[in-house]
Write an enzyme that holds these catalytic residues in place. Structure first.
Site, PDB file in Angstrom:
ATOM      1  CG  PHE A 121      -2.123  -1.036   0.935  1.00 30.61           C
ATOM      2  CD1 PHE A 121      -3.192  -0.722   0.109  1.00 30.61           C
ATOM      3  CD2 PHE A 121      -2.087  -2.292   1.528  1.00 30.61           C
ATOM      4  CE1 PHE A 121      -4.212  -1.643  -0.115  1.00 30.61           C
ATOM      5  CE2 PHE A 121      -3.110  -3.213   1.305  1.00 30.61           C
ATOM      6  CZ  PHE A 121      -4.169  -2.891   0.479  1.00 30.61           C
ATOM      7  CB  SER A 122       0.604   4.478   1.765  1.00 28.08           C
ATOM      8  OG  SER A 122      -0.657   4.795   1.226  1.00 28.08           O
ATOM      9  CB  ILE A 123       5.358   1.012   2.117  1.00 27.55           C
ATOM     10  CG1 ILE A 123       5.019   0.953   3.607  1.00 27.55           C
ATOM     11  CG2 ILE A 123       6.870   0.839   1.930  1.00 27.55           C
ATOM     12  CD1 ILE A 123       5.398  -0.360   4.283  1.00 27.55           C
TER      13      ILE A 123
END
Length: 393
Positions: free
Chosen positions: A112-114
């Site tokens: 995801f937002s990594i």
């Protein structure tokens, strides 16, 4: 005898759809098999090498003082937090790792937002090559952004989430702008009466809020997708190939990663990357080592120093979305603001990369938490990680 998909996972493959793939119990499988549902581009490692987890029972099951109720051991907390894969490194050596029964240690897991933080690392490499200047206007790189929210902001505003954007990160709203955003990236099924959009075209429909750019921190995923669009524009290369050649191979990744793409191949750089927990830990270790691996400067040291030391505290306090009271945000990375100098990358459903330079510790945690924002708060995670760092030291 053939072991059926349902025997293995507890539900039939036909039960998994584009409408439910990010919900429990399906996410325990889909987060490691995104390529079965959404188009992807491959991020190639130099040589793919199957890895065997180290024995970690002594570390994971030993009594541990965390201050967290119901978590007498590291494994107890990891299970509570719906952890799929966990790797703890100290000075580049694996101290402990943990994999849930349904997890393949060599299968790439959606982070995801990594993905945002990885995208910013690539941007830093390109900055050092003179291809990107963060202080230039977005329209210098993307003239068609004129008239959109991005028409009068700088690349740095986008990097630091200080764009004045009229957009809400409403993960559970099936009809609003966020759902439309997810349809444009092919993460949600199309609506029968809706005109199809590509990711880039969606981004340029976004409008400005009633405040100037460069003000409070305002977390919005479309910003990081815009970075990917600009990176492909200025380089003339595919994002996945750039990551492979400039970061993944030089970093020594042992598995191929991948990134989801839209109908015309635009990469979902805000949240579409999948990688193994060990390779995620390797990324953290590379940054802990000032961007150097085997004597080669892979990520510019000056960019890492800027990411660790800069970021506007007041902007963070005005708009922070993570429980870091003294923190900062710079170049798509979170800073603890504490004496330990820790910094981290975070993704919904429980994805974490935590780096503590003080104890020379790196922690990667991949999860399938049922709710996007998790069932334990961020402060509990920071408490747990800090306890682990002290114990590993």
């Amino acid at each position: 005898m053939i072991k059926t998909f349902k025997n293995r996972h507890g539900f039939a493959r036909a039960d998994v759809t584009l409408a439910n793939w990010r919900t429990a119990p399906y996410s325990r499988w889909t987060f490691q098999n995104v390529r079965d549902l959404v188009p992807t581009s491959l991020i190639n490692a130099e040589v793919v090498t199957a890895e065997v987890p180290v024995a970690s029972d002594a570390f994971l099951d030993a009594p541990m003082e965390t201050g967290l109720a119901g978590s007498p051991t590291a494994r107890a907390f990891l299970d509570f937090a719906h952890t799929d894969a966990f790797v703890l490194m100290r000075r580049g050596e694996i101290v402990a790792e943990h994999y849930a029964a349904h997890t393949d240690p060599n299968a790439p897991h959606l982070v995801f937002s990594i993905s945002k933080s990885l995208t910013a690392v690539l941007s830093g490499i390109l900055e050092a090559q003179g291809l990107i200047d963060p202080n230039r206007p977005v329209t210098d790189y993307l003239p068609e952004a004129k008239g959109s929210v991005y028409g009068d902001c700088t690349y740095r505003d986008v990097l630091d989430m200080r764009v004045s954007l009229d957009f809400e990160e409403a993960y559970l709203d099936p009809y609003g702008a966020f759902a439309r955003y997810r349809r444009s990236m092919l993460w949600n099924p199309p609506l029968p009466d809706a005109e199809p959009e590509t990711l880039a075209s969606f981004l340029l429909t976004l409008e400005k809020a009633e405040r100037p750019h460069g003000g409070p921190f305002y977390y919005a995923s479309p910003n990081a997708d815009l970075l990917g669009v600009i990176i492909e524009r200025v380089t003339g290369a595919r994002f996945a190939d750039l990551v492979s050649d400039l970061l993944w191979k030089p970093m020594g990744a042992k598995s191929n990663a991948n990134i989801t793409v839209d109908a015309i191949g635009t990469p979902r750089t805000a949240g579409g990357v999948s990688m193994t927990a060990r390779d995620l830990a390797r990324l953290g270790e590379l940054l802990r080592n000032h961007g150097v691996r085997n004597g080669r400067q892979v990520v510019p040291e000056g960019w890492i120093r800027d990411m660790q030391e800069n970021g506007d505290r007041e902007a963070w306090q005005q708009g922070r979305n993570v429980d870091l009271p003294n923190g900062r945000y710079r170049s798509q990375w979170y800073q603890s603001g504490e004496a330990d100098g820790a910094f981290c990358a975070i993704g919904i459903h429980g994805q974490w990369l935590y780096v503590d330079p003080n104890t020379e510790t790196v922690i990667a945690k991949l999860s399938s938490q049922p709710e996007p924002l998790g069932d334990e708060d961020n402060q509990d995670m920071f408490t747990f990680f800090r306890a682990l760092c002290q114990r590993a030291a």
